[in-house]
Scaffold this motif. Structure first.
Motif, short mmCIF file in Angstrom:
data_model
loop_
_atom_site.label_atom_id
_atom_site.label_comp_id
_atom_site.label_asym_id
_atom_site.label_seq_id
_atom_site.Cartn_x
_atom_site.Cartn_y
_atom_site.Cartn_z
N VAL A 7 0.84 -1.19 0.00
CA VAL A 7 0.00 0.00 0.00
C VAL A 7 0.87 1.24 0.00
O VAL A 7 1.92 1.28 0.64
CB VAL A 7 -0.93 0.01 1.24
CG1 VAL A 7 -1.92 1.16 1.16
CG2 VAL A 7 -1.65 -1.31 1.38
N SER A 8 0.42 2.27 -0.72
CA SER A 8 1.12 3.55 -0.72
C SER A 8 0.48 4.49 0.29
O SER A 8 -0.69 4.36 0.62
CB SER A 8 1.09 4.19 -2.11
OG SER A 8 -0.24 4.42 -2.52
N GLY A 9 1.25 5.48 0.77
CA GLY A 9 0.74 6.43 1.75
C GLY A 9 1.40 7.78 1.61
O GLY A 9 2.18 8.04 0.71
N ARG A 10 1.11 8.70 2.56
CA ARG A 10 1.62 10.07 2.48
C ARG A 10 1.72 10.63 3.89
O ARG A 10 0.77 10.54 4.67
CB ARG A 10 0.66 10.91 1.64
CG ARG A 10 1.12 12.37 1.41
CD ARG A 10 0.12 13.04 0.49
NE ARG A 10 0.53 14.38 0.11
CZ ARG A 10 0.18 15.49 0.77
NH1 ARG A 10 -0.57 15.39 1.85
NH2 ARG A 10 0.57 16.68 0.35
N TRP A 230 -9.46 11.48 2.65
CA TRP A 230 -10.65 11.78 3.44
C TRP A 230 -10.35 12.75 4.57
O TRP A 230 -11.24 13.39 5.09
CB TRP A 230 -11.21 10.48 4.04
CG TRP A 230 -10.21 9.66 4.75
CD1 TRP A 230 -9.62 9.91 5.95
CD2 TRP A 230 -9.62 8.45 4.29
NE1 TRP A 230 -8.71 8.94 6.26
CE2 TRP A 230 -8.70 8.01 5.27
CE3 TRP A 230 -9.80 7.66 3.14
CZ2 TRP A 230 -7.96 6.84 5.13
CZ3 TRP A 230 -9.07 6.51 3.02
CH2 TRP A 230 -8.16 6.12 3.99
N ALA A 231 -9.11 12.89 4.95
CA ALA A 231 -8.78 13.68 6.13
C ALA A 231 -8.88 15.18 5.86
O ALA A 231 -9.39 15.94 6.68
CB ALA A 231 -7.38 13.35 6.62
N VAL A 232 -8.40 15.62 4.72
CA VAL A 232 -8.25 17.05 4.48
C VAL A 232 -9.54 17.68 3.99
O VAL A 232 -9.87 18.81 4.35
CB VAL A 232 -7.13 17.27 3.44
CG1 VAL A 232 -6.96 18.75 3.16
CG2 VAL A 232 -5.83 16.69 3.95
N GLY A 260 -6.50 6.34 -6.16
CA GLY A 260 -5.52 5.85 -5.20
C GLY A 260 -5.95 6.26 -3.80
O GLY A 260 -7.00 6.88 -3.61
N ILE A 261 -5.14 5.89 -2.81
CA ILE A 261 -5.45 6.20 -1.41
C ILE A 261 -4.37 7.10 -0.84
O ILE A 261 -3.18 6.81 -0.95
CB ILE A 261 -5.55 4.92 -0.56
CG1 ILE A 261 -6.67 4.02 -1.07
CG2 ILE A 261 -5.79 5.27 0.90
CD1 ILE A 261 -6.74 2.68 -0.34
N SER A 262 -4.78 8.20 -0.24
CA SER A 262 -3.84 9.08 0.46
C SER A 262 -4.51 9.54 1.74
O SER A 262 -5.27 10.50 1.76
CB SER A 262 -3.48 10.29 -0.40
OG SER A 262 -2.69 11.20 0.32
N GLY A 263 -4.25 8.81 2.82
CA GLY A 263 -4.88 9.17 4.09
C GLY A 263 -4.39 10.49 4.65
O GLY A 263 -5.04 11.08 5.50
#
Length: 369
Positions: A7-10, A230-232, A260-263
């Motif tokens: 999984v990718s993240g930020r 979803w956070a920002v 893509g997913i960027s929490g």
């Protein structure tokens, strides 16, 4: 399903917290990634199967025309030293490889390059692989969306001539163009011009949530990949599984291959209940499976879509003609910086800016170095 999927993240705020509060000598930190300031997310990567991480250099708008370049360099230096110091991290600069936690560098805010293509090139050489063209303020060459924090360059609309040069140079270098925090006009101009695929690193669907950083349908139809965050950009405090409505909407509108997913964990303090950190990704995937998403689609949003885009950016770069040495152009600088006037007879001579020459009446396209 996540047992064989990466999984990718930020991360943004952890880096900024380290940069602001801790000594800049890693040996003085007195902590490792299993405790202290980085303890909130990194140790949970294993349970969340997250092994691809963007460390995002964060720049306040107030640094524009002041010390943005220095702040960017110091944060890049911090990232590099962390990757050397901690065995959990490995700095990578391409789509190839299979590291433990592959750490890539991004910059959030085009004012980091100080309207200099030379600075952009040097950041690439230091490992930067994406640049968000605008943060929460305009640059001299690109427009941010409404609701900006500070009123820099209020007359800028969309992408200037120099902004087009930035896009072309990023294509040539192989640096991903990030359109989160850009105006619709800027985003459409970039999508029209760029030969390489682009990303929205932390945005969601405007039709679900009317936030100025989310993407309206007429832009969605043109983009290459959207990293839903979803956070920002939620309209209020939200509860899991409500954020998944964005996934379903984006899939129905543009297809799962472009998501893509960027929490943005550690980029914001408020997250949906049930998705507080990266260790909750299995619950996210489980809920999407219940909603009818296939395993192939989920592998795409977890990792494969991003790698496809990254490889696409690298492919365009490999096909780009070599950089030609350019004749110096008239420079436009601000604040306490020196004004450079280059001519064929006296290249590099230092001059006092002509009377009336300032940031508000100089076209930034005149500075291509």
């Amino acid at each position: 399903m996540l047992s064989n999927t990466k999984v990718s993240g930020r991360l943004t705020k952890s880096l900024w917290t380290l940069f602001k509060r801790l000594p800049r000598i890693l040996s003085e930190f007195g902590c490792n990634l299993q405790q202290g300031f980085l303890s909130r997310q990194v140790p949970k990567y294993g349970s969340g199967k997250c092994v691809l991480q963007f460390w995002t250099v964060q720049l306040l708008c107030g640094s524009q025309n002041k010390d943005a370049v220095r702040l960017t360099l110091e944060q890049i230096d911090l990232i590099k030293r962390m990757c050397r110091h901690y065995e959990e991290l490995e700095l990578v600069t391409s789509a190839q490889g299979d590291q433990k936690i592959a750490s890539l560098i991004g910059i959030d805010g085009g004012h980091a390059i100080d309207s200099s293509l030379a600075a952009l090139r040097m950041f690439y050489e230091l490992g930067v692989r994406y640049l968000t063209l605008t943060s929460r303020c305009n640059t001299p060459w690109a427009e941010a969306p409404p609701g900006r924090e500070e009123d820099f360059y209020p007359n800028v609309i969309g992408l200037s001539t120099f902004g087009e040069e930035v896009v072309k140079e990023m294509n040539r270098l192989g640096m991903m163009i990030d359109l989160s925090h850009t105006s619709d006009t800027t985003a459409l101009a970039v999508l029209q011009l760029s030969r390489a695929p682009v990303i929205f690193s932390h945005s969601a669907a405007f039709s679900i949530c009317k936030n100025s950083n989310n993407i309206p349908d007429h832009v969605l139809q043109r983009l290459v990949i959207c990293y839903f965050c979803w956070a920002v950009h939620s309209c209020s405090i939200i509860f899991f599984p409500l954020p998944l409505d964005h996934f379903d909407y984006l899939k129905a509108t543009i297809g799962s291959d472009f998501i893509g997913i960027s929490g943005d964990y550690d980029g914001m303090n408020i997250h949906p209940k049930g998705l507080e950190d990266v260790s909750k990704y299995p619950a996210l995937i489980e809920e999407l499976l219940k909603r009818g998403w296939s395993k192939a689609e989920l592998k795409g949003i977890l990792r494969e879509n991003f790698l496809r885009v990254f490889r696409g950016v690298e492919k365009v770069s490999a096909q780009w003609p070599p950089l030609r040495i350019q004749k110096p152009w008239l420079g436009s600088f601000e604040g306490c910086l020196t004004f450079l006037l280059a001519s064929t007879h006296n290249a590099g001579a230092m001059r006092t800016p002509p009377q009336g020459l300032n940031a508000h009446n100089v076209d930034s396209s005149s500075r291509v170095i």
